[in-house]
Design a protein around this motif. Structure first.
Motif, PDB file in Angstrom:
ATOM      1  N   ILE A 111      28.123 -12.458 -19.683  1.00  0.00           N
ATOM      2  CA  ILE A 111      26.786 -11.884 -19.859  1.00  0.00           C
ATOM      3  C   ILE A 111      25.824 -12.836 -19.163  1.00  0.00           C
ATOM      4  N   LYS A 112      24.959 -12.284 -18.324  1.00  0.00           N
ATOM      5  CA  LYS A 112      23.993 -13.165 -17.644  1.00  0.00           C
ATOM      6  C   LYS A 112      22.658 -12.454 -17.460  1.00  0.00           C
ATOM      7  N   TRP A 113      21.594 -13.199 -17.696  1.00  0.00           N
ATOM      8  CA  TRP A 113      20.252 -12.666 -17.480  1.00  0.00           C
ATOM      9  C   TRP A 113      19.675 -13.218 -16.184  1.00  0.00           C
ATOM     10  N   ILE A 114      20.056 -14.448 -15.863  1.00  0.00           N
ATOM     11  CA  ILE A 114      19.573 -15.091 -14.642  1.00  0.00           C
ATOM     12  C   ILE A 114      20.690 -16.016 -14.187  1.00  0.00           C
ATOM     13  N   TRP A 115      20.984 -15.987 -12.885  1.00  0.00           N
ATOM     14  CA  TRP A 115      22.124 -16.763 -12.396  1.00  0.00           C
ATOM     15  C   TRP A 115      21.941 -17.068 -10.915  1.00  0.00           C
ATOM     16  N   LEU A 116      22.909 -17.777 -10.333  1.00  0.00           N
ATOM     17  CA  LEU A 116      22.796 -18.203  -8.933  1.00  0.00           C
ATOM     18  C   LEU A 116      23.715 -17.371  -8.041  1.00  0.00           C
ATOM     19  N   GLU A 117      23.205 -17.012  -6.868  1.00  0.00           N
ATOM     20  CA  GLU A 117      23.994 -16.271  -5.869  1.00  0.00           C
ATOM     21  C   GLU A 117      23.760 -16.897  -4.504  1.00  0.00           C
ATOM     22  N   GLU A 118      24.773 -16.849  -3.660  1.00  0.00           N
ATOM     23  CA  GLU A 118      24.570 -17.289  -2.277  1.00  0.00           C
ATOM     24  C   GLU A 118      23.780 -16.235  -1.516  1.00  0.00           C
ATOM     25  N   PHE A 119      23.178 -16.684  -0.409  1.00  0.00           N
ATOM     26  CA  PHE A 119      22.313 -15.797   0.366  1.00  0.00           C
ATOM     27  C   PHE A 119      23.000 -14.469   0.694  1.00  0.00           C
ATOM     28  N   GLU A 120      24.227 -14.554   1.197  1.00  0.00           N
ATOM     29  CA  GLU A 120      24.864 -13.311   1.680  1.00  0.00           C
ATOM     30  C   GLU A 120      25.138 -12.306   0.562  1.00  0.00           C
ATOM     31  N   PRO A 129      16.563 -11.554 -31.278  1.00  0.00           N
ATOM     32  CA  PRO A 129      17.737 -10.906 -31.893  1.00  0.00           C
ATOM     33  C   PRO A 129      19.008 -11.067 -31.053  1.00  0.00           C
ATOM     34  N   THR A 130      20.144 -11.101 -31.728  1.00  0.00           N
ATOM     35  CA  THR A 130      21.434 -11.090 -31.026  1.00  0.00           C
ATOM     36  C   THR A 130      21.817  -9.633 -30.776  1.00  0.00           C
ATOM     37  N   ARG A 131      22.802  -9.440 -29.910  1.00  0.00           N
ATOM     38  CA  ARG A 131      23.265  -8.079 -29.623  1.00  0.00           C
ATOM     39  C   ARG A 131      24.654  -7.865 -30.229  1.00  0.00           C
ATOM     40  N   GLU A 132      25.199  -6.675 -29.989  1.00  0.00           N
ATOM     41  CA  GLU A 132      26.530  -6.416 -30.516  1.00  0.00           C
ATOM     42  C   GLU A 132      27.423  -5.813 -29.441  1.00  0.00           C
ATOM     43  N   LYS A 133      28.672  -5.689 -29.766  1.00  0.00           N
ATOM     44  CA  LYS A 133      29.647  -5.104 -28.835  1.00  0.00           C
ATOM     45  C   LYS A 133      29.205  -3.689 -28.428  1.00  0.00           C
ATOM     46  N   GLY A 134      29.368  -3.365 -27.146  1.00  0.00           N
ATOM     47  CA  GLY A 134      29.129  -1.978 -26.711  1.00  0.00           C
ATOM     48  C   GLY A 134      27.738  -1.687 -26.196  1.00  0.00           C
ATOM     49  N   VAL A 135      26.897  -2.705 -26.008  1.00  0.00           N
ATOM     50  CA  VAL A 135      25.553  -2.436 -25.479  1.00  0.00           C
ATOM     51  C   VAL A 135      25.303  -3.263 -24.206  1.00  0.00           C
ATOM     52  N   VAL A 136      24.341  -2.767 -23.425  1.00  0.00           N
ATOM     53  CA  VAL A 136      23.969  -3.425 -22.162  1.00  0.00           C
ATOM     54  C   VAL A 136      22.758  -4.318 -22.417  1.00  0.00           C
ATOM     55  N   GLU A 137      22.657  -5.407 -21.638  1.00  0.00           N
ATOM     56  CA  GLU A 137      21.464  -6.266 -21.751  1.00  0.00           C
ATOM     57  C   GLU A 137      21.097  -6.848 -20.398  1.00  0.00           C
ATOM     58  N   LYS A 138      19.885  -7.384 -20.318  1.00  0.00           N
ATOM     59  CA  LYS A 138      19.374  -7.970 -19.066  1.00  0.00           C
ATOM     60  C   LYS A 138      18.057  -8.703 -19.324  1.00  0.00           C
ATOM     61  N   CYS A 139      17.546  -9.373 -18.295  1.00  0.00           N
ATOM     62  CA  CYS A 139      16.246 -10.066 -18.352  1.00  0.00           C
ATOM     63  C   CYS A 139      15.122  -9.082 -18.687  1.00  0.00           C
ATOM     64  N   ASN A 140      14.208  -9.530 -19.519  1.00  0.00           N
ATOM     65  CA  ASN A 140      13.064  -8.669 -19.895  1.00  0.00           C
ATOM     66  C   ASN A 140      11.730  -9.317 -19.474  1.00  0.00           C
ATOM     67  N   PHE A 141      11.771 -10.197 -18.479  1.00  0.00           N
ATOM     68  CA  PHE A 141      10.572 -10.939 -18.050  1.00  0.00           C
ATOM     69  C   PHE A 141       9.929 -11.630 -19.260  1.00  0.00           C
ATOM     70  N   CYS A 142      10.745 -11.979 -20.236  1.00  0.00           N
ATOM     71  CA  CYS A 142      10.263 -12.674 -21.446  1.00  0.00           C
ATOM     72  C   CYS A 142       9.104 -11.919 -22.115  1.00  0.00           C
ATOM     73  N   ALA A 143       9.263 -10.611 -22.256  1.00  0.00           N
ATOM     74  CA  ALA A 143       8.199  -9.805 -22.871  1.00  0.00           C
ATOM     75  C   ALA A 143       7.779 -10.353 -24.232  1.00  0.00           C
ATOM     76  N   GLU A 144       8.750 -10.880 -24.979  1.00  0.00           N
ATOM     77  CA  GLU A 144       8.431 -11.394 -26.319  1.00  0.00           C
ATOM     78  C   GLU A 144       7.586 -12.660 -26.237  1.00  0.00           C
ATOM     79  N   ARG A 145       7.724 -13.434 -25.166  1.00  0.00           N
ATOM     80  CA  ARG A 145       6.902 -14.642 -24.999  1.00  0.00           C
ATOM     81  C   ARG A 145       5.507 -14.261 -24.494  1.00  0.00           C
TER      82      ARG A 145
END
Ligand code: SF4
Ligand code: SF4
Length: 258
Positions: A88-97, A187-203
């Protein structure tokens, strides 16, 4: 004479509130909801017509990038799962290509070829993930943030198939045992759902900048694209920037200074 429970709670509630608000003048605030309203009014949410992010790759070193990832994943209870098929990743590193597939040039600068790029959800203006979700578990807010409601997600993964950036992760198993150190404010999530970055809406709602931006020592800039005086607009005026796969028409709102 024994004080009945109701009277005690009333008295206790009044004293506690007086203590919190700092004096007997606060007693008049005991009208229902008024104290809470006064407290919430003190929290100044950050607002924008259109949130956007600029990542200055010339200022972002590898160590700071890792700190940004760690801050984000800690503050959102993102589990640490090593298996790349289940991670599971919200933000990570990728090479240019990989980050900029289809945007390669034959003679690109060595620096750009060699550095890892921080990637996350692009909070696209025209997000295909939103269009395909059958339950409206993902939607775009008026300020451009593409949100995700895990309670409405039925795990069909249409949004994952539609996102051309791999910005979404699916919980193939219960993520909770893989959270190294829990963060009680999210909140934590549970098995069977999708997640991603939310631009820190809660912050933003608490008047705080996104965690990655705060951690980035100025390499990540976040602001209102609709405001010509904002920091993001200034950065876009002063630097040449790239966006990921703009030819797909998704109109991503994360910009890279290269
Ligand atoms: S990057 Fe992917 S998940 Fe994020 S808004 Fe765009 S299409 Fe949706
Ligand atoms: S904006 Fe917030 S949720 Fe998105 S990558 Fe940065 S820290 Fe994570």
């Amino acid at each position: 004479m024994e004080m009945d429970r109701r009277k005690f709670l009333k008295l206790f509630g009044a004293s506690a509130l007086v203590g919190m608000l700092g004096g007997w003048e606060a007693v008049e605030l005991l009208a229902p909801g008024e104290a809470e309203a006064r407290y919430l009014a003190k929290v100044e949410a950050l607002r924008a017509e259109r949130w956007a992010m600029v990542i200055d790759t010339k200022k972002l070193d590898a160590e700071t990038a890792q700190r940004c990832i760690a801050a984000c994943h800690y503050m959102h209870n993102v589990p640490d799962i090593e298996d790349p098929k289940r991670e599971i990743k919200w933000i990570w590193l990728e090479e240019f290509e990989h980050a900029f597939t289809g945007q390669n040039q034959d003679h690109i600068a060595d620096r750009v070829q060699g550095i890892p790029f921080l990637v996350l959800c692009n909070h696209c203006n025209n997000p295909p993930c939103v269009r395909v979700c059958p339950t409206k578990a993902t939607w775009k807010r008026e300020d451009g943030i593409v949100m995700m409601d895990q309670h409405r997600c039925i795990g069909c993964r249409f949004c994952m198939a539609a996102c051309p950036y791999g910005s979404r992760s699916f919980n193939w198993m219960d993520p909770r045992p893989f959270i190294k150190k829990g963060y009680p404010e999210y909140p934590t999530r549970e098995k069977g759902v999708v997640e991603k970055c939310n631009f820190c809406a809660e912050r933003l709602a608490k008047g705080l900048m996104p965690a990655c931006v705060e951690t980035s020592k100025g390499a990540l800039i976040f602001g209102d694209l609709a405001d010509s005086q904002s920091t993001v607009r200034k950065a876009l005026r002063e630097h040449y920037t790239l966006r990921r796969k703009p030819y797909l028409g998704t109109n991503p709102q994360v910009y890279y200074v290269v």
